[in-house]
Write a protein that holds these residues in place. Sequence first.
Motif, short mmCIF file in Angstrom:
data_model
loop_
_atom_site.label_atom_id
_atom_site.label_comp_id
_atom_site.label_asym_id
_atom_site.label_seq_id
_atom_site.Cartn_x
_atom_site.Cartn_y
_atom_site.Cartn_z
N SER A 224 60.11 -16.56 86.70
CA SER A 224 61.13 -15.85 87.50
C SER A 224 62.42 -16.32 87.54
CB SER A 224 60.71 -15.12 88.76
OG SER A 224 59.51 -14.62 88.53
N LYS B 256 56.10 -11.37 82.73
CA LYS B 256 55.43 -10.22 83.73
C LYS B 256 56.29 -8.92 84.09
CE LYS B 256 51.87 -11.27 85.66
NZ LYS B 256 50.77 -11.01 85.57
N PHE B 257 57.54 -9.02 83.73
CA PHE B 257 58.15 -7.80 83.92
C PHE B 257 59.38 -8.15 83.02
CE2 PHE B 257 59.79 -11.51 86.37
CZ PHE B 257 61.21 -11.65 86.28
N CYS C 190 56.04 -4.52 89.64
CA CYS C 190 55.30 -5.00 90.98
C CYS C 190 54.85 -3.81 91.99
CB CYS C 190 56.27 -6.01 91.55
SG CYS C 190 56.72 -7.42 90.59
N GLN D 245 52.39 -3.15 93.43
CA GLN D 245 51.45 -3.32 94.51
C GLN D 245 52.23 -4.32 95.56
OE1 GLN D 245 47.54 -4.58 94.21
NE2 GLN D 245 47.12 -3.85 92.33
N THR D 246 52.94 -5.16 95.10
CA THR D 246 53.65 -6.00 96.10
C THR D 246 55.05 -5.53 96.66
OG1 THR D 246 54.45 -7.35 94.47
CG2 THR D 246 52.57 -8.05 95.15
N THR E 49 57.99 -6.05 95.17
CA THR E 49 58.90 -7.33 95.28
C THR E 49 59.81 -7.28 93.96
OG1 THR E 49 57.03 -8.48 94.42
CG2 THR E 49 57.38 -8.41 96.78
N THR F 24 60.02 -9.86 91.87
CA THR F 24 59.27 -10.23 90.72
C THR F 24 57.82 -10.45 91.31
OG1 THR F 24 59.51 -12.53 90.71
CG2 THR F 24 61.41 -11.26 89.95
N HIS F 25 56.88 -10.76 90.44
CA HIS F 25 55.72 -10.96 91.14
C HIS F 25 55.56 -12.22 91.78
CE1 HIS F 25 56.40 -13.54 87.47
NE2 HIS F 25 54.99 -14.31 87.59
N TRP G 101 60.78 -12.40 96.54
CA TRP G 101 60.98 -11.13 97.22
C TRP G 101 62.70 -11.18 97.69
CZ3 TRP G 101 62.92 -11.04 101.92
CH2 TRP G 101 62.44 -9.87 102.80
N GLY H 67 56.62 -12.76 97.12
CA GLY H 67 55.72 -11.90 96.08
C GLY H 67 54.44 -12.70 96.02
N HIS I 139 50.72 -11.21 97.18
CA HIS I 139 49.54 -10.97 95.99
C HIS I 139 48.41 -11.57 96.74
CE1 HIS I 139 47.20 -11.04 92.37
NE2 HIS I 139 47.24 -12.24 92.62
#
Length: 371
Positions: free
Chosen positions: A62, A132-133, A171, A173-174, A176, A178-179, A182, A269, A273
């Motif tokens: 990230s 991841k994004f 993301c 669930q979080t 944020t 990125t994973h 934040w 983030g 997790h």
Amino acid sequence: MAPIPVLVHPPSLHEEGETRIIPFDINDCLDIETACTSPNLMASFVRVRVGESIETKANATSQAFYVIRGTGFTSSEHGTVSWGDGDLFVVPVTEGALKHTCKEAEKGGAALYWIHDEPLMDYLGVKPSGKKFEPTFFSREKMLAEVQEISHQQTEGERNRLGVLLGNKACEQTKTLTHVLWSLLNSIPAKTVQRPHRHNSVALDLAVAASPNVYTLMGKEIDANGDIIDPIRCDWTPGGVFITPPGWWHSHHNESDEVAWVLPMQDAGLYTHQRTLDIRFVDDELELHKAGKIRGSAFAVTNKQYLHMVECGATVPHARVAGMKRVWSMQEVEEEDPSSSGDAAAPKKKTVKKVASYSRLPAMKASSVEP
């Protein structure tokens, strides 16, 4: 293990000089071999003079860039994005470099706030294998519009915080940036205080806009009224970054007549997790204690070096407040160039010195233990 200190990366570093990267590297303070600002993250200023370009590259999952000043564009294998004051964009794992070009800017050049998680990759000894994004852009206009919409919503009680949490579709669930990263574009209205809170993630806070007498208080403990005991005061200087250590209670104070803005960047983030962020707000904790309850915690301050903060004076824009400790900051100083051979008329060499706000404990002597 060395504690994470309270340090400042002042805006004077990116307000003049050549096109360059200005790292907020405190790995020597943390006893970490590779460059870092916190164990998981690296923060830097990137100054780009008008009409010039510079490349940045990181072995990271990230990368985030916030535009402190100027207009321009960034090109990479992901494409080209145009940016201006107050915009923010994030990119996933990138094999090549990102090339940043400045078109217009005050102070002779644009300034970017660059954060990435290469220190985490270095610690694990790995290289990201896939993104991841998707690259994501947050315009200043969109972020401010969201804050304005929130300000008109009906809420119970007095509001002392207006901000927009920067979330990424990847993301869910979080929720944020990125994973790993934040961020929150947070505003503090004039003549208000954001009561203390704490979390396990390290915060690398960029003061976006602030008048004199806007500051953060930080400390390890709170009293029965929810006030921070023996706090360190860190004044906000627009365009400057300061570190908030993990687990420390901190409150934000705006004694000015203008709204103040701050953009914290955290590795929250990752903590979210792992279910270890453990964010707490002081008034919630006081209510629990009044009810005879104590929450379980995923974190406890056990490092004695945290308990031995030293009194120190730093270069800050406002007068010292009695009873509060100050922080040391990154300082640009002029020193005699060793190659000048003692010539007093020779130009001075500019260097940047960083000094931690704590002192190391003396080494403990080994002692035998009776069976």
